[in-house]
Design a protein around this motif. Structure first.
Motif, PDB file in Angstrom:
ATOM      1  N   ALA A 187       0.271  -6.096   7.001  1.00  0.00           N
ATOM      2  CA  ALA A 187       1.658  -5.612   6.896  1.00  0.00           C
ATOM      3  C   ALA A 187       1.879  -4.958   5.539  1.00  0.00           C
ATOM      4  O   ALA A 187       2.783  -5.323   4.786  1.00  0.00           O
ATOM      5  N   ASP A 240      -0.032 -10.720   9.083  1.00  0.00           N
ATOM      6  CA  ASP A 240      -0.494 -10.584   7.698  1.00  0.00           C
ATOM      7  C   ASP A 240      -0.972 -11.944   7.189  1.00  0.00           C
ATOM      8  O   ASP A 240      -0.344 -12.970   7.464  1.00  0.00           O
ATOM      9  N   TYR A 274       2.294 -12.584   2.654  1.00  0.00           N
ATOM     10  CA  TYR A 274       3.622 -12.016   2.959  1.00  0.00           C
ATOM     11  C   TYR A 274       3.488 -10.485   3.035  1.00  0.00           C
ATOM     12  O   TYR A 274       2.600  -9.906   2.393  1.00  0.00           O
ATOM     13  N   SER A 320       2.091  -7.866   0.223  1.00  0.00           N
ATOM     14  CA  SER A 320       1.420  -8.652  -0.818  1.00  0.00           C
ATOM     15  C   SER A 320       0.116  -8.009  -1.294  1.00  0.00           C
ATOM     16  O   SER A 320      -0.426  -8.386  -2.328  1.00  0.00           O
ATOM     17  N   GLY A 321      -0.393  -7.024  -0.530  1.00  0.00           N
ATOM     18  CA  GLY A 321      -1.591  -6.306  -0.979  1.00  0.00           C
ATOM     19  C   GLY A 321      -1.196  -5.231  -1.978  1.00  0.00           C
ATOM     20  O   GLY A 321      -0.292  -5.431  -2.797  1.00  0.00           O
ATOM     21  N   SER A 371       0.429  -2.633  -1.479  1.00  0.00           N
ATOM     22  CA  SER A 371       1.685  -1.930  -1.185  1.00  0.00           C
ATOM     23  C   SER A 371       2.849  -2.324  -2.083  1.00  0.00           C
ATOM     24  O   SER A 371       3.792  -1.553  -2.241  1.00  0.00           O
ATOM     25  N   ASN A 376       1.744  -1.022  -6.453  1.00  0.00           N
ATOM     26  CA  ASN A 376       1.375   0.343  -6.877  1.00  0.00           C
ATOM     27  C   ASN A 376       2.416   0.963  -7.798  1.00  0.00           C
ATOM     28  O   ASN A 376       3.442   0.354  -8.097  1.00  0.00           O
ATOM     29  N   LEU A 377       2.139   2.192  -8.239  1.00  0.00           N
ATOM     30  CA  LEU A 377       3.013   2.846  -9.219  1.00  0.00           C
ATOM     31  C   LEU A 377       4.089   3.712  -8.567  1.00  0.00           C
ATOM     32  O   LEU A 377       4.931   4.273  -9.247  1.00  0.00           O
ATOM     33  N   VAL A 395      -6.228 -13.098  10.100  1.00  0.00           N
ATOM     34  CA  VAL A 395      -7.254 -12.876  11.118  1.00  0.00           C
ATOM     35  C   VAL A 395      -8.595 -13.338  10.555  1.00  0.00           C
ATOM     36  O   VAL A 395      -9.048 -12.873   9.504  1.00  0.00           O
ATOM     37  N   ALA A 445      -5.597  -2.609   9.486  1.00  0.00           N
ATOM     38  CA  ALA A 445      -5.025  -1.882   8.333  1.00  0.00           C
ATOM     39  C   ALA A 445      -4.822  -2.903   7.219  1.00  0.00           C
ATOM     40  O   ALA A 445      -3.722  -3.098   6.710  1.00  0.00           O
ATOM     41  N   GLY A 475      -6.314  -3.129   4.128  1.00  0.00           N
ATOM     42  CA  GLY A 475      -6.851  -2.761   2.818  1.00  0.00           C
ATOM     43  C   GLY A 475      -8.342  -3.067   2.751  1.00  0.00           C
ATOM     44  O   GLY A 475      -9.070  -2.922   3.750  1.00  0.00           O
ATOM     45  N   ILE A 521     -13.034  -8.131   8.187  1.00  0.00           N
ATOM     46  CA  ILE A 521     -12.518  -8.327   9.555  1.00  0.00           C
ATOM     47  C   ILE A 521     -13.412  -7.626  10.571  1.00  0.00           C
ATOM     48  O   ILE A 521     -13.828  -8.214  11.570  1.00  0.00           O
ATOM     49  N   PRO A 578      -2.173  -2.219 -14.381  1.00  0.00           N
ATOM     50  CA  PRO A 578      -1.048  -1.527 -15.022  1.00  0.00           C
ATOM     51  C   PRO A 578      -0.117  -2.489 -15.765  1.00  0.00           C
ATOM     52  O   PRO A 578      -0.145  -3.699 -15.511  1.00  0.00           O
ATOM     53  N   GLY A 580      -3.947  -5.286  -9.290  1.00  0.00           N
ATOM     54  CA  GLY A 580      -4.015  -4.895  -7.880  1.00  0.00           C
ATOM     55  C   GLY A 580      -5.334  -4.189  -7.646  1.00  0.00           C
ATOM     56  O   GLY A 580      -6.077  -3.932  -8.592  1.00  0.00           O
ATOM     57  N   HIS A 630      -4.455   6.027  -2.896  1.00  0.00           N
ATOM     58  CA  HIS A 630      -3.470   7.020  -2.432  1.00  0.00           C
ATOM     59  C   HIS A 630      -2.777   6.626  -1.133  1.00  0.00           C
ATOM     60  O   HIS A 630      -2.209   7.479  -0.456  1.00  0.00           O
ATOM     61  N   MET A 677       1.376   6.913  -0.753  1.00  0.00           N
ATOM     62  CA  MET A 677       1.913   8.249  -0.469  1.00  0.00           C
ATOM     63  C   MET A 677       1.496   8.745   0.917  1.00  0.00           C
ATOM     64  O   MET A 677       2.195   9.526   1.542  1.00  0.00           O
TER      65      MET A 677
END
Ligand SMILES: Cc1cc2nc3c(=O)[nH]c(=O)nc-3n(C[C@H](O)[C@H](O)[C@H](O)COP(=O)(O)OP(=O)(O)OC[C@H]3O[C@@H](n4cnc5c(N)ncnc54)[C@H](O)[C@@H]3O)c2cc1C
Length: 377
Positions: free
Chosen positions: A6, A28, A31, A34-35, A37, A40-41, A165, A193, A195, A201, A218, A300, A330, A333
């Motif tokens: 998620a 997920d 939460y 939590s990856g 997402s 990031n910046l 999973v 999906a 990451g 998986i 960062p 991260g 990326h 975005m």
């Protein structure tokens, strides 16, 4: 249909599938967000070096702009400023700008005086010039992620947090279920999906994804008056690790760069030296930074592939298993376009943008890598 992960990729895919009437469950391990997402910046651009990346990012930016109405997404299309310390880098930027013009991206080359006009705080004695991409920009990613999550949930997608999973189960050449820490979930179609963890998986059904988790470190400062950094993300391209800085909508500076680190290092690992490595070159360029107060630091992963493009699409030989992972820094975005690509791949049998076909896992087996050179950090 079951989506594993998620983050922005899983949520946008679930949203697009749901819009087309599919019954979707997203699980997920932790939460939502939590990856990477929510680590990031929040920067976006289509100024990349491969036609695939430029095409998909241009489309994704168009989608993000549309999401202002659809989801209440906040963003600023304030540009990116790629600083060249060396004349030869500026020549490379000139060639790149011509490449962008072919895609109607109005990138422009600035000399040192023009850099001073755009960014008065820059010490232009160190600068040969810069490339500016006015179509790039930034967004408050934490705030936006919550909006995306609520919108996807409100659309009827079921999102199950803390449901990891453990493995995929196969029968008759198809994936039939996912064994999770909270029981077995059956579905007709599976999209992984997750990451960098997507690798573990799909390994359970014999598929190898070339993705490595590269740590990023960062940090964020106290808030200062807005408008100190005006041109979105400012990147010191000629310093190894390309240190970069942006000012948030609340006035804080976010600073980062690529640092050599152990792939897959614990998410709780700390790099006290990160601050010196990041601040030193940026303080040369922006002397006021010697006075800033640092507020906090986080860690991260970039889920990196060998050619710095995501791995999209079906995972053969299974006819109902798909992947969207390996975004190499990326994926935020790309989120909206990823969602649409995956829903078209799953429901129409092909991606709605042709160049995405170049980004399937097959490219590694066939030696048809699609190299991206403009990775920041
Ligand atoms: C410091 C930093 C700065 C970045 N800056 C930018 C930027 O400015 N712009 C940009 O576009 N991108 C940026 N990125 C990259 C971007 O954040 C990621 O590419 C993007 O968030 C990837 O989203 P995702 O949904 O694919 O993966 P993730 O957000 O990582 O989500 C994967 C999810 O899968 C879940 N999961 C893992 N294993 C399992 C399992 N076994 N079962 C169930 N769930 C599982 C995880 O808990 C996680 O929530 C940055 C990344 C970092 C770390």
């Amino acid at each position: 249909m079951l989506v594993v992960g998620a983050g922005v990729s899983g949520l946008f895919a679930a949203y697009e599938l749901r819009k087309r009437g599919v019954d979707v469950v997203v699980v997920d391990a932790s939460y939502p967000g939590s990856g990477a997402s929510m680590r990031n910046l929040g920067c976006f651009r289509s100024s990349f070096t491969s036609p695939e990346h430029v095409t998909l990012m241009k489309e994704s930016i168009k989608e993000w702009l549309g999401l202002r109405d659809e989801m209440g997404i906040e963003l600023e299309q304030c540009g990116y400023l790629w600083i060249a310390r060396r004349d030869e880098t500026l020549s490379t930027f000139r060639r790149l700008a011509e490449f962008y013009h072919q895609f109607s991206i109005p990138a422009e080359i600035l000399d040192a005086d023009e850099v001073k006009d755009v960014e008065p705080m820059v010490n232009t004695r160190l600068v040969a010039g810069a490339m500016r991409d006015p179509t790039a920009g930034m967004m408050p990613m934490l705030k936006n992620f919550v909006k995306i999550y609520l919108k996807v949930k409100g659309s009827g997608v079921r999102i199950l947090p803390y449901t990891k999973v453990l493995k995929l189960l196969v029968s008759g050449g198809r994936v039939v279920a996912a064994e999770t820490g909270r029981g077995v979930i059956e579905a007709d179609v599976f999209l992984v999906a997750a990451g960098g963890d997507s690798r573990e998986i799909v390994k359970t059904v014999g598929i190898d994804l070339p993705i490595v988790d590269v740590p990023r470190h960062p940090f964020v400062t106290e808030p200062y008056s807005r408008g100190v950094i005006r041109s979105g993300l400012l990147i010191d391209w000629d310093t190894p690790g390309s240190p970069h800085i942006r000012q948030t909508e609340d006035g804080n500076f976010i600073l980062a760069r690529d640092l050599e680190d152990v792939a897959g290092a614990s998410i709780y690992s700390q790099r006290a030296d990160a601050i010196t490595h990041i601040l030193k070159p940026l303080t040369e360029l922006l002397p006021f930074l010697s006075k800033v107060n640092i507020l906090r630091y986080w860690m991260g992963y970039y889920d990196m592939t060998p050619d710095h493009h995501p791995i999209y699409g079906p995972l053969h030989p299974y006819e109902n298993l798909y992947v969207a992972a390996g975004f190499s820094g990326h994926g935020m975005m790309l989120g909206p376009v990823t969602g649409k690509l995956m829903s078209s791949w799953i429901l129409d049998g092909r991606p709605y943008i042709d160049v995405a076909n170049n980004l399937t896992l097959e490219r590694f087996k066939l030696g048809k890598l699609v190299r991206e050179l403009a990775v920041i950090g």
